[in-house]
Design a protein around this motif. Structure first.
Motif, PDB file in Angstrom:
ATOM      1  N   ARG A 194       0.752  -1.118   0.008  1.00 24.44           N
ATOM      2  CA  ARG A 194      -0.180  -0.002  -0.047  1.00 24.44           C
ATOM      3  C   ARG A 194       0.913   1.297   0.180  1.00 24.44           C
ATOM      4  O   ARG A 194       0.570   2.193  -0.692  1.00 24.44           O
ATOM      5  CB  ARG A 194      -0.757  -0.114   1.273  1.00 24.44           C
ATOM      6  CG  ARG A 194      -2.154   1.266   1.190  1.00 24.44           C
ATOM      7  CD  ARG A 194      -3.173   0.753   2.082  1.00 24.44           C
ATOM      8  NE  ARG A 194      -2.846   0.878   3.438  1.00 24.44           N
ATOM      9  CZ  ARG A 194      -2.865   0.052   4.123  1.00 24.44           C
ATOM     10  NH1 ARG A 194      -3.398  -1.246   3.677  1.00 24.44           N
ATOM     11  NH2 ARG A 194      -2.509  -0.218   5.531  1.00 24.44           N
ATOM     12  N   LEU A 195       2.098   1.134   0.874  1.00 24.38           N
ATOM     13  CA  LEU A 195       2.766   2.505   0.727  1.00 24.38           C
ATOM     14  C   LEU A 195       3.471   2.663  -0.647  1.00 24.38           C
ATOM     15  O   LEU A 195       3.750   3.779  -1.082  1.00 24.38           O
ATOM     16  CB  LEU A 195       3.744   2.101   1.978  1.00 24.38           C
ATOM     17  CG  LEU A 195       3.387   2.432   3.405  1.00 24.38           C
ATOM     18  CD1 LEU A 195       4.597   1.937   4.297  1.00 24.38           C
ATOM     19  CD2 LEU A 195       2.972   3.735   3.596  1.00 24.38           C
ATOM     20  N   HIS A 196       3.868   1.695  -1.325  1.00 25.61           N
ATOM     21  CA  HIS A 196       4.261   1.776  -2.624  1.00 25.61           C
ATOM     22  C   HIS A 196       3.218   2.262  -3.630  1.00 25.61           C
ATOM     23  O   HIS A 196       3.508   3.163  -4.353  1.00 25.61           O
ATOM     24  CB  HIS A 196       4.772   0.251  -3.147  1.00 25.61           C
ATOM     25  CG  HIS A 196       6.031   0.025  -2.803  1.00 25.61           C
ATOM     26  ND1 HIS A 196       6.177  -0.611  -1.404  1.00 25.61           N
ATOM     27  CD2 HIS A 196       7.034  -0.213  -3.467  1.00 25.61           C
ATOM     28  CE1 HIS A 196       7.468  -1.103  -1.141  1.00 25.61           C
ATOM     29  NE2 HIS A 196       8.187  -0.751  -2.525  1.00 25.61           N
ATOM     30  N   ALA A 197       1.946   1.907  -3.298  1.00 28.12           N
ATOM     31  CA  ALA A 197       1.009   2.460  -4.097  1.00 28.12           C
ATOM     32  C   ALA A 197       0.982   4.095  -3.658  1.00 28.12           C
ATOM     33  O   ALA A 197       0.607   4.865  -4.599  1.00 28.12           O
ATOM     34  CB  ALA A 197      -0.452   1.909  -3.779  1.00 28.12           C
ATOM     35  N   ASP A 198       0.917   4.436  -2.446  1.00 25.49           N
ATOM     36  CA  ASP A 198       0.956   5.686  -2.130  1.00 25.49           C
ATOM     37  C   ASP A 198       2.115   6.533  -2.750  1.00 25.49           C
ATOM     38  O   ASP A 198       1.818   7.678  -3.052  1.00 25.49           O
ATOM     39  CB  ASP A 198       1.116   6.025  -0.492  1.00 25.49           C
ATOM     40  CG  ASP A 198      -0.129   5.352   0.093  1.00 25.49           C
ATOM     41  OD1 ASP A 198      -1.044   5.239  -0.574  1.00 25.49           O
ATOM     42  OD2 ASP A 198       0.018   5.375   1.432  1.00 25.49           O
ATOM     43  N   VAL A 199       3.253   6.114  -2.853  1.00 29.34           N
ATOM     44  CA  VAL A 199       4.126   6.603  -3.704  1.00 29.34           C
ATOM     45  C   VAL A 199       4.027   6.778  -5.108  1.00 29.34           C
ATOM     46  O   VAL A 199       4.060   8.036  -5.593  1.00 29.34           O
ATOM     47  CB  VAL A 199       5.488   6.024  -3.536  1.00 29.34           C
ATOM     48  CG1 VAL A 199       6.525   6.677  -4.437  1.00 29.34           C
ATOM     49  CG2 VAL A 199       6.029   5.766  -2.207  1.00 29.34           C
ATOM     50  N   ALA A 200       3.426   5.826  -5.702  1.00 30.34           N
ATOM     51  CA  ALA A 200       3.050   5.946  -7.116  1.00 30.34           C
ATOM     52  C   ALA A 200       2.099   7.114  -7.451  1.00 30.34           C
ATOM     53  O   ALA A 200       2.169   7.754  -8.460  1.00 30.34           O
ATOM     54  CB  ALA A 200       2.501   4.623  -7.608  1.00 30.34           C
ATOM     55  N   GLN A 201       1.043   6.993  -6.513  1.00 21.21           N
ATOM     56  CA  GLN A 201       0.065   8.081  -6.611  1.00 21.21           C
ATOM     57  C   GLN A 201       0.464   9.409  -6.246  1.00 21.21           C
ATOM     58  O   GLN A 201       0.385  10.448  -7.141  1.00 21.21           O
ATOM     59  CB  GLN A 201      -1.039   7.720  -5.619  1.00 21.21           C
ATOM     60  CG  GLN A 201      -2.287   8.687  -5.519  1.00 21.21           C
ATOM     61  CD  GLN A 201      -3.116   8.781  -7.137  1.00 21.21           C
ATOM     62  OE1 GLN A 201      -3.130   7.814  -7.425  1.00 21.21           O
ATOM     63  NE2 GLN A 201      -3.207   9.978  -7.371  1.00 21.21           N
ATOM     64  N   ALA A 202       1.293   9.516  -5.382  1.00 23.31           N
ATOM     65  CA  ALA A 202       2.014  10.999  -5.125  1.00 23.31           C
ATOM     66  C   ALA A 202       2.815  11.452  -6.171  1.00 23.31           C
ATOM     67  O   ALA A 202       2.803  12.718  -6.586  1.00 23.31           O
ATOM     68  CB  ALA A 202       2.783  10.991  -3.800  1.00 23.31           C
TER      69      ALA A 202
END
Length: 239
Positions: free
Chosen positions: A199-207
Protein backbone atom coordinates in the motif's frame (compact mmCIF):
# COMPACT_ATOMS: atom_id res chain seq x y z
CA UNK A 1 49.41 -30.10 -32.73
CA UNK A 2 45.91 -28.70 -32.25
CA UNK A 3 44.93 -25.38 -30.75
CA UNK A 4 44.97 -25.16 -26.96
CA UNK A 5 41.73 -26.12 -25.28
CA UNK A 6 39.68 -23.04 -24.38
CA UNK A 7 39.08 -22.39 -20.68
CA UNK A 8 35.97 -23.90 -19.15
CA UNK A 9 33.09 -21.43 -19.05
CA UNK A 10 32.57 -19.85 -15.67
CA UNK A 11 36.09 -20.38 -14.31
CA UNK A 12 36.72 -16.65 -14.17
CA UNK A 13 33.43 -15.93 -12.36
CA UNK A 14 33.85 -18.88 -9.99
CA UNK A 15 37.31 -17.75 -8.90
CA UNK A 16 36.19 -14.14 -8.68
CA UNK A 17 33.28 -15.05 -6.41
CA UNK A 18 35.39 -17.36 -4.27
CA UNK A 19 38.15 -14.83 -3.64
CA UNK A 20 35.69 -11.94 -3.29
CA UNK A 21 33.63 -13.74 -0.67
CA UNK A 22 36.68 -14.86 1.28
CA UNK A 23 38.26 -11.40 1.30
CA UNK A 24 35.07 -9.56 2.26
CA UNK A 25 34.38 -12.14 4.98
CA UNK A 26 37.87 -11.70 6.42
CA UNK A 27 38.86 -15.30 5.71
CA UNK A 28 41.81 -13.85 3.78
CA UNK A 29 42.91 -11.00 6.05
CA UNK A 30 44.23 -7.59 5.01
CA UNK A 31 47.95 -7.62 4.36
CA UNK A 32 48.10 -11.24 3.22
CA UNK A 33 50.14 -11.70 0.04
CA UNK A 34 48.60 -13.92 -2.65
CA UNK A 35 50.72 -15.85 -5.14
CA UNK A 36 49.46 -16.20 -8.71
CA UNK A 37 50.97 -19.66 -9.12
CA UNK A 38 49.50 -20.93 -5.86
CA UNK A 39 46.04 -19.63 -6.70
CA UNK A 40 46.17 -21.18 -10.17
CA UNK A 41 47.19 -24.56 -8.77
CA UNK A 42 44.71 -24.52 -5.90
CA UNK A 43 41.73 -23.60 -8.09
CA UNK A 44 42.76 -25.61 -11.14
CA UNK A 45 42.83 -22.63 -13.49
CA UNK A 46 45.45 -21.01 -15.70
CA UNK A 47 47.61 -18.12 -14.55
CA UNK A 48 46.01 -15.77 -17.13
CA UNK A 49 42.61 -16.44 -15.53
CA UNK A 50 44.04 -15.67 -12.09
CA UNK A 51 45.68 -12.48 -13.33
CA UNK A 52 42.41 -11.29 -14.87
CA UNK A 53 40.56 -11.97 -11.62
CA UNK A 54 43.26 -10.12 -9.71
CA UNK A 55 42.83 -7.13 -12.02
CA UNK A 56 39.08 -7.09 -11.38
CA UNK A 57 39.51 -7.35 -7.60
CA UNK A 58 42.17 -4.66 -7.75
CA UNK A 59 39.74 -2.35 -9.58
CA UNK A 60 37.27 -2.94 -6.73
CA UNK A 61 39.86 -2.01 -4.12
CA UNK A 62 40.07 -5.50 -2.60
CA UNK A 63 43.63 -6.13 -3.75
CA UNK A 64 46.71 -4.04 -4.40
CA UNK A 65 49.73 -4.93 -6.51
CA UNK A 66 53.14 -3.48 -5.70
CA UNK A 67 56.60 -4.22 -7.01
CA UNK A 68 58.70 -6.43 -4.75
CA UNK A 69 55.63 -7.17 -2.65
CA UNK A 70 53.14 -8.74 -5.03
CA UNK A 71 49.39 -9.07 -4.79
CA UNK A 72 48.22 -8.01 -1.33
CA UNK A 73 44.78 -8.05 0.28
CA UNK A 74 43.62 -4.49 1.01
CA UNK A 75 41.88 -3.23 4.12
CA UNK A 76 38.20 -2.31 4.07
CA UNK A 77 38.95 1.40 3.91
CA UNK A 78 40.15 0.90 0.32
CA UNK A 79 37.14 -1.10 -0.90
CA UNK A 80 34.60 0.31 -3.34
CA UNK A 81 31.71 -0.34 -0.97
CA UNK A 82 29.16 0.72 -3.59
CA UNK A 83 30.20 -2.02 -6.01
CA UNK A 84 27.17 -4.35 -6.30
CA UNK A 85 29.45 -7.40 -6.29
CA UNK A 86 31.00 -6.42 -2.96
CA UNK A 87 27.54 -5.84 -1.53
CA UNK A 88 26.44 -9.27 -2.78
CA UNK A 89 29.46 -11.00 -1.29
CA UNK A 90 29.00 -9.30 2.06
CA UNK A 91 25.34 -10.27 2.10
CA UNK A 92 26.43 -13.88 1.51
CA UNK A 93 28.68 -13.83 4.58
CA UNK A 94 28.56 -13.27 8.31
CA UNK A 95 28.66 -9.51 7.72
CA UNK A 96 25.09 -9.65 6.37
CA UNK A 97 23.32 -7.92 9.25
CA UNK A 98 25.77 -5.01 9.38
CA UNK A 99 25.65 -4.66 5.60
CA UNK A 100 21.85 -4.60 5.56
CA UNK A 101 21.81 -2.00 8.33
CA UNK A 102 24.23 0.23 6.40
CA UNK A 103 22.27 -0.19 3.20
CA UNK A 104 18.98 0.55 4.96
CA UNK A 105 20.41 3.76 6.35
CA UNK A 106 21.69 4.70 2.91
CA UNK A 107 18.29 4.05 1.34
CA UNK A 108 16.70 6.24 4.00
CA UNK A 109 18.89 9.10 2.87
CA UNK A 110 18.41 8.79 -0.88
CA UNK A 111 15.11 7.16 -1.86
CA UNK A 112 12.80 9.70 -0.15
CA UNK A 113 14.70 12.45 -1.97
CA UNK A 114 14.35 10.50 -5.23
CA UNK A 115 10.61 10.13 -4.63
CA UNK A 116 10.18 13.88 -4.09
CA UNK A 117 12.13 14.66 -7.26
CA UNK A 118 10.18 12.04 -9.21
CA UNK A 119 6.95 13.80 -8.26
CA UNK A 120 8.31 16.84 -10.07
CA UNK A 121 10.02 15.15 -13.02
CA UNK A 122 8.48 11.75 -13.80
CA UNK A 123 7.26 11.18 -17.34
CA UNK A 124 3.82 9.68 -18.02
CA UNK A 125 5.57 6.46 -19.05
CA UNK A 126 7.43 6.29 -15.74
CA UNK A 127 4.21 6.94 -13.82
CA UNK A 128 2.68 4.04 -15.73
CA UNK A 129 5.62 1.78 -14.87
CA UNK A 130 5.29 2.64 -11.17
CA UNK A 131 1.60 1.76 -11.22
CA UNK A 132 2.28 -1.45 -13.15
CA UNK A 133 4.96 -2.42 -10.61
CA UNK A 134 2.57 -1.88 -7.69
CA UNK A 135 -0.09 -4.01 -9.38
CA UNK A 136 2.48 -6.76 -9.88
CA UNK A 137 3.55 -6.57 -6.23
CA UNK A 138 -0.08 -6.88 -5.15
CA UNK A 139 -0.85 -9.87 -7.37
CA UNK A 140 2.37 -11.77 -6.65
CA UNK A 141 2.36 -10.88 -2.96
CA UNK A 142 -1.07 -12.43 -2.50
CA UNK A 143 0.07 -15.51 -4.42
CA UNK A 144 3.22 -15.83 -2.33
CA UNK A 145 5.41 -15.80 -5.46
CA UNK A 146 8.41 -14.04 -3.96
CA UNK A 147 10.56 -14.11 -7.11
CA UNK A 148 7.84 -12.48 -9.21
CA UNK A 149 7.19 -10.05 -6.34
CA UNK A 150 10.90 -9.20 -6.32
CA UNK A 151 10.84 -8.47 -10.06
CA UNK A 152 7.95 -6.04 -9.57
CA UNK A 153 9.65 -4.45 -6.56
CA UNK A 154 12.86 -3.99 -8.54
CA UNK A 155 10.92 -2.38 -11.39
CA UNK A 156 9.35 0.06 -8.92
CA UNK A 157 12.56 1.21 -7.29
CA UNK A 158 14.58 1.34 -10.51
CA UNK A 159 11.84 3.40 -12.16
CA UNK A 160 11.61 5.73 -9.18
CA UNK A 161 15.34 6.45 -9.19
CA UNK A 162 15.30 7.00 -12.95
CA UNK A 163 12.30 9.31 -12.60
CA UNK A 164 14.22 11.48 -10.12
CA UNK A 165 16.17 12.83 -13.08
CA UNK A 166 19.26 13.06 -10.87
CA UNK A 167 22.22 11.18 -12.38
CA UNK A 168 23.89 10.66 -8.99
CA UNK A 169 20.79 8.98 -7.59
CA UNK A 170 20.36 6.92 -10.75
CA UNK A 171 23.96 5.71 -10.36
CA UNK A 172 22.95 4.02 -7.09
CA UNK A 173 20.23 1.92 -8.72
CA UNK A 174 22.21 -1.32 -8.51
CA UNK A 175 23.03 -0.68 -4.85
CA UNK A 176 19.33 -0.45 -4.01
CA UNK A 177 18.62 -3.47 -6.20
CA UNK A 178 21.15 -5.60 -4.31
CA UNK A 179 19.37 -4.81 -1.04
CA UNK A 180 16.06 -6.04 -2.42
CA UNK A 181 17.61 -9.10 -4.08
CA UNK A 182 19.61 -10.02 -0.97
CA UNK A 183 16.59 -9.65 1.29
CA UNK A 184 14.63 -12.14 -0.83
CA UNK A 185 17.39 -14.62 -1.61
CA UNK A 186 18.53 -14.88 2.00
CA UNK A 187 15.10 -15.70 3.36
CA UNK A 188 14.52 -12.32 4.99
CA UNK A 189 11.13 -11.77 3.36
CA UNK A 190 7.89 -13.17 4.82
CA UNK A 191 6.18 -15.82 2.71
CA UNK A 192 3.39 -13.30 2.18
CA UNK A 193 4.73 -9.73 1.82
CA UNK A 194 3.21 -7.23 4.24
CA UNK A 195 0.13 -5.58 2.62
CA UNK A 196 1.18 -2.34 4.31
CA UNK A 197 4.40 -2.29 2.28
CA UNK A 198 2.44 -2.74 -0.95
CA UNK A 199 0.00 0.00 0.00
CA UNK A 200 2.86 2.37 0.76
CA UNK A 201 4.34 1.71 -2.68
CA UNK A 202 0.94 2.54 -4.13
CA UNK A 203 0.95 5.78 -2.11
CA UNK A 204 4.31 6.74 -3.60
CA UNK A 205 3.12 5.97 -7.12
CA UNK A 206 -0.03 8.03 -6.57
CA UNK A 207 1.90 10.97 -5.11
CA UNK A 208 4.36 10.92 -8.01
CA UNK A 209 1.53 10.85 -10.53
CA UNK A 210 -0.23 13.69 -8.68
CA UNK A 211 2.92 15.79 -8.56
CA UNK A 212 2.99 15.90 -4.75
CA UNK A 213 6.68 15.76 -3.66
CA UNK A 214 5.96 16.00 0.08
CA UNK A 215 3.54 13.07 0.02
CA UNK A 216 5.89 11.01 -2.18
CA UNK A 217 8.81 11.63 0.16
CA UNK A 218 6.80 10.77 3.28
CA UNK A 219 5.41 7.55 1.83
CA UNK A 220 8.90 6.47 0.78
CA UNK A 221 10.18 7.14 4.31
CA UNK A 222 7.45 4.84 5.57
CA UNK A 223 8.54 2.15 3.10
CA UNK A 224 12.12 2.30 4.39
CA UNK A 225 10.88 2.26 7.99
CA UNK A 226 8.70 -0.80 7.35
CA UNK A 227 11.53 -2.64 5.58
CA UNK A 228 13.98 -1.89 8.39
CA UNK A 229 11.51 -3.10 11.01
CA UNK A 230 10.95 -6.32 9.05
CA UNK A 231 14.70 -6.99 8.90
CA UNK A 232 14.89 -6.53 12.68
CA UNK A 233 12.21 -9.17 13.03
CA UNK A 234 9.59 -6.82 14.41
CA UNK A 235 5.98 -7.95 13.87
CA UNK A 236 4.27 -6.57 10.79
CA UNK A 237 1.61 -3.94 11.38
CA UNK A 238 -1.02 -3.31 8.74
CA UNK A 239 -3.26 -0.34 9.32
Amino acid sequence: MGAPEPPKPGLHQTLLDDLGKRITAGAIPPGEVLRIDALAEHHGVSRPVVREVVRVLESMGLLTTRRRVGVTVAGRSGWNLFDPRIIRWRLDGEDREAQLTSLGELRGGLEPVAAALAALRATPEQCGDLTRAVMGMSVHGKAGDLEAYLDADLLFHRTLLAASGNEMLVALTEVVSEVLIGRTHHGLMPTRPNPLAIRLHADVAQAVQSGDPAAAEQAMREIIREASAALRGEPAVDG
